[in-house]
Design a protein around this motif. Structure first.
Motif, PDB file in Angstrom:
ATOM      1  N   ALA A   1       0.841  -1.190   0.000  1.00 43.48           N
ATOM      2  CA  ALA A   1       0.000   0.000   0.000  1.00 43.48           C
ATOM      3  C   ALA A   1       0.879   1.244   0.000  1.00 43.48           C
ATOM      4  O   ALA A   1       1.918   1.289   0.666  1.00 43.48           O
ATOM      5  CB  ALA A   1      -0.923   0.008   1.212  1.00 43.48           C
ATOM      6  N   THR A   2       0.455   2.238  -0.726  1.00 45.32           N
ATOM      7  CA  THR A   2       1.131   3.528  -0.690  1.00 45.32           C
ATOM      8  C   THR A   2       0.370   4.512   0.195  1.00 45.32           C
ATOM      9  O   THR A   2       0.877   5.575   0.518  1.00 45.32           O
ATOM     10  CB  THR A   2       1.275   4.117  -2.108  1.00 45.32           C
ATOM     11  N   ARG A   3      -0.875   4.133   0.576  1.00 42.80           N
ATOM     12  CA  ARG A   3      -1.671   4.950   1.489  1.00 42.80           C
ATOM     13  C   ARG A   3      -2.573   4.022   2.288  1.00 42.80           C
ATOM     14  O   ARG A   3      -3.222   3.147   1.740  1.00 42.80           O
ATOM     15  CB  ARG A   3      -2.524   5.952   0.712  1.00 42.80           C
ATOM     16  N   LEU A   4      -2.591   4.234   3.609  1.00 46.25           N
ATOM     17  CA  LEU A   4      -3.520   3.543   4.508  1.00 46.25           C
ATOM     18  C   LEU A   4      -4.065   4.634   5.416  1.00 46.25           C
ATOM     19  O   LEU A   4      -3.525   4.922   6.476  1.00 46.25           O
ATOM     20  CB  LEU A   4      -2.798   2.468   5.314  1.00 46.25           C
ATOM     21  N   GLU A   5      -5.101   5.284   4.928  1.00 49.73           N
ATOM     22  CA  GLU A   5      -5.649   6.461   5.591  1.00 49.73           C
ATOM     23  C   GLU A   5      -6.886   6.093   6.397  1.00 49.73           C
ATOM     24  O   GLU A   5      -7.768   5.390   5.913  1.00 49.73           O
ATOM     25  CB  GLU A   5      -6.021   7.499   4.534  1.00 49.73           C
ATOM     26  N   LEU A   6      -6.929   6.591   7.621  1.00 46.61           N
ATOM     27  CA  LEU A   6      -8.091   6.452   8.489  1.00 46.61           C
ATOM     28  C   LEU A   6      -8.647   7.848   8.733  1.00 46.61           C
ATOM     29  O   LEU A   6      -7.909   8.750   9.125  1.00 46.61           O
ATOM     30  CB  LEU A   6      -7.684   5.782   9.795  1.00 46.61           C
ATOM     31  N   VAL A   7      -9.938   8.013   8.461  1.00 47.58           N
ATOM     32  CA  VAL A   7     -10.593   9.320   8.565  1.00 47.58           C
ATOM     33  C   VAL A   7     -11.657   9.241   9.649  1.00 47.58           C
ATOM     34  O   VAL A   7     -12.530   8.366   9.608  1.00 47.58           O
ATOM     35  CB  VAL A   7     -11.232   9.728   7.218  1.00 47.58           C
ATOM     36  N   SER A   8     -11.593  10.140  10.615  1.00 45.92           N
ATOM     37  CA  SER A   8     -12.574  10.179  11.693  1.00 45.92           C
ATOM     38  C   SER A   8     -13.972  10.451  11.137  1.00 45.92           C
ATOM     39  O   SER A   8     -14.166  11.395  10.378  1.00 45.92           O
ATOM     40  CB  SER A   8     -12.196  11.266  12.699  1.00 45.92           C
ATOM     41  N   VAL A   9     -14.933   9.611  11.542  1.00 41.35           N
ATOM     42  CA  VAL A   9     -16.320   9.831  11.138  1.00 41.35           C
ATOM     43  C   VAL A   9     -16.867  11.076  11.828  1.00 41.35           C
ATOM     44  O   VAL A   9     -17.571  11.881  11.230  1.00 41.35           O
ATOM     45  CB  VAL A   9     -17.187   8.592  11.449  1.00 41.35           C
ATOM     46  N   ALA A  10     -16.522  11.268  13.105  1.00 39.95           N
ATOM     47  CA  ALA A  10     -17.018  12.412  13.882  1.00 39.95           C
ATOM     48  C   ALA A  10     -16.437  13.730  13.401  1.00 39.95           C
ATOM     49  O   ALA A  10     -17.100  14.761  13.461  1.00 39.95           O
ATOM     50  CB  ALA A  10     -16.701  12.215  15.360  1.00 39.95           C
ATOM     51  N   ASN A  11     -15.191  13.710  12.916  1.00 40.27           N
ATOM     52  CA  ASN A  11     -14.514  14.924  12.472  1.00 40.27           C
ATOM     53  C   ASN A  11     -13.656  14.585  11.246  1.00 40.27           C
ATOM     54  O   ASN A  11     -12.473  14.301  11.388  1.00 40.27           O
ATOM     55  CB  ASN A  11     -13.645  15.493  13.598  1.00 40.27           C
ATOM     56  N   PRO A  12     -14.255  14.607  10.039  1.00 42.40           N
ATOM     57  CA  PRO A  12     -13.549  14.173   8.836  1.00 42.40           C
ATOM     58  C   PRO A  12     -12.258  14.931   8.523  1.00 42.40           C
ATOM     59  O   PRO A  12     -11.446  14.459   7.726  1.00 42.40           O
ATOM     60  CB  PRO A  12     -14.579  14.374   7.719  1.00 42.40           C
ATOM     61  N   SER A  13     -12.014  16.059   9.174  1.00 43.76           N
ATOM     62  CA  SER A  13     -10.748  16.754   8.960  1.00 43.76           C
ATOM     63  C   SER A  13      -9.610  16.078   9.740  1.00 43.76           C
ATOM     64  O   SER A  13      -8.441  16.373   9.525  1.00 43.76           O
ATOM     65  CB  SER A  13     -10.852  18.234   9.339  1.00 43.76           C
ATOM     66  N   THR A  14      -9.966  15.147  10.644  1.00 45.66           N
ATOM     67  CA  THR A  14      -8.972  14.392  11.394  1.00 45.66           C
ATOM     68  C   THR A  14      -8.660  13.115  10.632  1.00 45.66           C
ATOM     69  O   THR A  14      -9.535  12.257  10.455  1.00 45.66           O
ATOM     70  CB  THR A  14      -9.486  14.052  12.809  1.00 45.66           C
ATOM     71  N   LYS A  15      -7.409  13.030  10.137  1.00 38.39           N
ATOM     72  CA  LYS A  15      -6.985  11.906   9.314  1.00 38.39           C
ATOM     73  C   LYS A  15      -5.612  11.435   9.765  1.00 38.39           C
ATOM     74  O   LYS A  15      -4.798  12.234  10.226  1.00 38.39           O
ATOM     75  CB  LYS A  15      -6.880  12.315   7.835  1.00 38.39           C
ATOM     76  N   VAL A  16      -5.375  10.136   9.603  1.00 39.27           N
ATOM     77  CA  VAL A  16      -4.078   9.543   9.902  1.00 39.27           C
ATOM     78  C   VAL A  16      -3.714   8.647   8.728  1.00 39.27           C
ATOM     79  O   VAL A  16      -4.551   7.860   8.270  1.00 39.27           O
ATOM     80  CB  VAL A  16      -4.146   8.706  11.202  1.00 39.27           C
ATOM     81  N   ASP A  17      -2.488   8.761   8.224  1.00 41.00           N
ATOM     82  CA  ASP A  17      -1.990   7.856   7.191  1.00 41.00           C
ATOM     83  C   ASP A  17      -0.903   7.001   7.820  1.00 41.00           C
ATOM     84  O   ASP A  17       0.193   7.489   8.110  1.00 41.00           O
ATOM     85  CB  ASP A  17      -1.457   8.629   5.985  1.00 41.00           C
ATOM     86  N   LEU A  18      -1.219   5.742   8.068  1.00 37.26           N
ATOM     87  CA  LEU A  18      -0.284   4.865   8.767  1.00 37.26           C
ATOM     88  C   LEU A  18       0.962   4.554   7.933  1.00 37.26           C
ATOM     89  O   LEU A  18       1.998   4.217   8.491  1.00 37.26           O
ATOM     90  CB  LEU A  18      -0.983   3.581   9.199  1.00 37.26           C
ATOM     91  N   ILE A  19       0.898   4.692   6.622  1.00 35.94           N
ATOM     92  CA  ILE A  19       2.074   4.474   5.772  1.00 35.94           C
ATOM     93  C   ILE A  19       3.103   5.573   6.025  1.00 35.94           C
ATOM     94  O   ILE A  19       4.291   5.298   6.201  1.00 35.94           O
ATOM     95  CB  ILE A  19       1.693   4.403   4.278  1.00 35.94           C
ATOM     96  N   THR A  20       2.651   6.834   6.087  1.00 35.37           N
ATOM     97  CA  THR A  20       3.588   7.928   6.326  1.00 35.37           C
ATOM     98  C   THR A  20       4.152   7.892   7.744  1.00 35.37           C
ATOM     99  O   THR A  20       5.172   8.510   8.020  1.00 35.37           O
ATOM    100  CB  THR A  20       2.944   9.311   6.067  1.00 35.37           C
ATOM    101  N   MET A  21       3.496   7.129   8.638  1.00 35.52           N
ATOM    102  CA  MET A  21       3.977   6.977  10.009  1.00 35.52           C
ATOM    103  C   MET A  21       4.921   5.772  10.137  1.00 35.52           C
ATOM    104  O   MET A  21       5.285   5.386  11.239  1.00 35.52           O
ATOM    105  CB  MET A  21       2.797   6.811  10.967  1.00 35.52           C
ATOM    106  N   GLY A  22       5.287   5.167   9.002  1.00 31.07           N
ATOM    107  CA  GLY A  22       6.214   4.043   9.019  1.00 31.07           C
ATOM    108  C   GLY A  22       5.556   2.684   8.971  1.00 31.07           C
ATOM    109  O   GLY A  22       6.236   1.658   9.068  1.00 31.07           O
ATOM    110  N   GLY A  23       4.257   2.641   8.810  1.00 35.29           N
ATOM    111  CA  GLY A  23       3.545   1.372   8.728  1.00 35.29           C
ATOM    112  C   GLY A  23       3.570   0.807   7.314  1.00 35.29           C
ATOM    113  O   GLY A  23       4.072   1.436   6.381  1.00 35.29           O
TER     114      GLY A  23
END
Length: 109
Positions: A1-23
């Protein structure tokens, strides 16, 4: 994967990409409609998920154990984009997962 993004349902502006975090994430979709997904997050043991998959023109469904993910799917050349599956993630670090949408971008190996 080149992107594994998790987007908060409660606040869609809150996102985490686990690939860029070394995952990392590897997804193997087999012709017999089974899959293996291996996810690595720094500081945690590998998570391996096995199950079955099915697809239509623009939807990929992955069934595992007692759960499933349903992604909107787009294939362009060797890039598979999967978006919108229901998941969860601890966005605020309180050891409680919150509802999230899962978005993946995968490159064929």
């Amino acid at each position: 994967a080149t992107r594994l993004e998790l987007v908060s349902v409660a606040n869609p502006s809150t996102k985490v990409d686990l690939i860029t975090m070394g995952g990392s994430l590897t997804l193997v979709l087999r012709a017999d409609a089974t899959f293996t997904m291996t996810q690595t997050v720094p500081g945690s043991a590998d998570e391996v998920t096995n199950g079955t998959w099915s697809s239509s023109i623009d939807v990929l469904t992955m069934n595992y154990g007692t759960g499933s993910w349903q992604f909107d799917m787009q294939l362009s050349g060797n890039t598979l984009t999967l978006t919108g599956a229901d998941g969860s993630y601890d966005f605020n670090g309180d050891d409680t997962d919150e509802p999230a949408k899962i978005n993946l971008t995968l490159a064929r190996q």
